[in-house]
Design a protein around this motif. Structure first.
Motif, short mmCIF file in Angstrom:
data_model
loop_
_atom_site.label_atom_id
_atom_site.label_comp_id
_atom_site.label_asym_id
_atom_site.label_seq_id
_atom_site.Cartn_x
_atom_site.Cartn_y
_atom_site.Cartn_z
N MET A 175 0.85 -1.17 0.00
CA MET A 175 0.00 0.00 0.00
C MET A 175 0.90 1.23 0.00
SD MET A 175 -2.91 1.15 2.77
CE MET A 175 -1.85 1.04 4.17
N ALA A 176 0.69 2.12 -0.93
CA ALA A 176 1.41 3.39 -1.00
C ALA A 176 0.44 4.50 -0.63
CB ALA A 176 1.94 3.60 -2.40
N LYS A 177 0.98 5.59 -0.06
CA LYS A 177 0.06 6.66 0.33
C LYS A 177 0.76 8.02 0.35
CE LYS A 177 0.68 5.11 5.02
NZ LYS A 177 0.09 4.37 6.07
N ALA A 178 -0.05 9.05 0.22
CA ALA A 178 0.37 10.44 0.35
C ALA A 178 -0.76 11.17 1.08
CB ALA A 178 0.61 11.06 -1.01
N SER A 179 -0.45 12.32 1.65
CA SER A 179 -1.51 13.01 2.38
C SER A 179 -1.40 14.52 2.21
CB SER A 179 -1.46 12.66 3.87
OG SER A 179 -0.24 13.06 4.43
N VAL A 180 -2.55 15.17 2.37
CA VAL A 180 -2.64 16.63 2.33
C VAL A 180 -3.41 17.04 3.58
CG1 VAL A 180 -3.58 18.62 1.11
CG2 VAL A 180 -2.68 16.67 -0.19
N TRP A 181 -2.82 17.96 4.34
CA TRP A 181 -3.43 18.42 5.58
C TRP A 181 -3.89 19.85 5.39
CZ3 TRP A 181 -3.64 15.04 9.77
CH2 TRP A 181 -2.95 13.85 9.58
N THR A 182 -5.12 20.15 5.82
CA THR A 182 -5.68 21.49 5.69
C THR A 182 -6.06 22.00 7.08
OG1 THR A 182 -6.61 20.82 3.56
CG2 THR A 182 -7.43 22.86 4.52
N VAL A 183 -5.56 23.19 7.41
CA VAL A 183 -5.88 23.80 8.69
C VAL A 183 -6.72 25.04 8.42
CG1 VAL A 183 -4.95 24.86 10.77
CG2 VAL A 183 -3.70 23.00 9.65
N THR A 184 -7.94 25.05 8.98
CA THR A 184 -8.83 26.20 8.84
C THR A 184 -9.33 26.57 10.23
OG1 THR A 184 -9.79 24.71 7.18
CG2 THR A 184 -10.45 26.97 7.09
N ASP A 185 -9.07 27.79 10.63
CA ASP A 185 -9.44 28.26 11.97
C ASP A 185 -8.90 27.28 13.02
OD1 ASP A 185 -10.73 30.49 10.88
OD2 ASP A 185 -12.59 29.36 10.63
N ASP A 186 -9.78 26.57 13.70
CA ASP A 186 -9.34 25.62 14.72
C ASP A 186 -9.59 24.18 14.32
OD1 ASP A 186 -12.06 25.79 14.82
OD2 ASP A 186 -12.21 25.76 17.01
N GLN A 187 -9.74 23.93 13.02
CA GLN A 187 -10.02 22.57 12.54
C GLN A 187 -8.92 22.09 11.61
OE1 GLN A 187 -13.88 22.77 10.72
NE2 GLN A 187 -14.92 22.49 12.68
N ILE A 188 -8.66 20.78 11.69
CA ILE A 188 -7.68 20.15 10.82
C ILE A 188 -8.38 19.05 10.04
CG2 ILE A 188 -5.52 18.84 10.71
CD1 ILE A 188 -4.78 20.08 13.39
N ALA A 189 -8.16 19.05 8.73
CA ALA A 189 -8.73 18.01 7.87
C ALA A 189 -7.59 17.31 7.14
CB ALA A 189 -9.70 18.61 6.86
N ALA A 190 -7.73 16.02 6.93
CA ALA A 190 -6.71 15.25 6.23
C ALA A 190 -7.34 14.58 5.01
CB ALA A 190 -6.12 14.20 7.15
N ASP A 191 -6.65 14.69 3.89
CA ASP A 191 -7.00 13.95 2.68
C ASP A 191 -5.85 12.99 2.42
OD1 ASP A 191 -9.52 15.04 1.29
OD2 ASP A 191 -8.46 16.85 1.90
N VAL A 192 -6.15 11.71 2.44
CA VAL A 192 -5.13 10.68 2.27
C VAL A 192 -5.39 9.97 0.94
CG1 VAL A 192 -4.08 8.62 3.29
CG2 VAL A 192 -5.05 10.38 4.77
N TYR A 193 -4.35 9.89 0.11
CA TYR A 193 -4.45 9.28 -1.21
C TYR A 193 -3.66 7.98 -1.18
CZ TYR A 193 -6.19 13.86 -2.39
OH TYR A 193 -6.93 15.02 -2.43
N VAL A 194 -4.33 6.87 -1.49
CA VAL A 194 -3.70 5.56 -1.33
C VAL A 194 -3.87 4.68 -2.57
CG1 VAL A 194 -3.98 5.54 1.17
CG2 VAL A 194 -5.75 4.54 -0.25
N TYR A 195 -2.92 3.79 -2.73
CA TYR A 195 -3.02 2.67 -3.67
C TYR A 195 -3.15 1.44 -2.79
CZ TYR A 195 -1.37 5.55 -7.54
OH TYR A 195 -1.25 6.52 -8.51
N LEU A 196 -4.15 0.62 -3.03
CA LEU A 196 -4.38 -0.56 -2.21
C LEU A 196 -4.06 -1.83 -3.00
CD1 LEU A 196 -7.75 0.38 -0.47
CD2 LEU A 196 -5.42 0.63 0.41
N ASP A 197 -3.64 -2.85 -2.27
CA ASP A 197 -3.39 -4.14 -2.89
C ASP A 197 -4.70 -4.78 -3.33
OD1 ASP A 197 -0.61 -4.05 -2.48
OD2 ASP A 197 -0.83 -4.81 -0.44
N TYR A 198 -4.65 -5.49 -4.43
CA TYR A 198 -5.82 -6.19 -4.94
C TYR A 198 -6.32 -7.17 -3.89
CZ TYR A 198 -8.76 -9.21 -7.77
OH TYR A 198 -9.82 -9.92 -8.26
N GLY A 199 -7.63 -7.20 -3.68
CA GLY A 199 -8.24 -8.18 -2.78
C GLY A 199 -8.51 -7.67 -1.36
N VAL A 200 -8.00 -6.49 -1.00
CA VAL A 200 -8.28 -6.00 0.35
C VAL A 200 -9.68 -5.39 0.40
CG1 VAL A 200 -5.85 -5.54 0.87
CG2 VAL A 200 -7.29 -3.70 -0.02
#
Length: 66
Positions: free
Chosen positions: A1-26
């Protein structure tokens, strides 16, 4: 599994967007839920901050090697 992430901070909130490649069959929903839970836990343990949202984006599936 490979992954990358983008974190966004707005005011007092944090959001995460995680982009992944998954193995076949999971189980995509199971893996995504586990990733969301672990990201929330680890961020809380390391920084005492809470994620407002965790979005898991499946970019692709890695085929099995023959």
């Amino acid at each position: 599994m490979a992954k990358a992430s983008v974190w966004t901070v707005t005011d007092d909130q944090i959001a995460a967007d995680v982009y992944v490649y998954l193995d076949y069959g999971v189980s995509v929903p199971k893996v995504a839920l586990t990733m969301q839970e672990r990201l929330r836990e680890q961020l809380l343990f390391m920084t005492d901050l809470t994620l407002s949202e965790v979005n898991v984006h499946v970019v692709g599936i890695i085929p099995r090697k023959s």
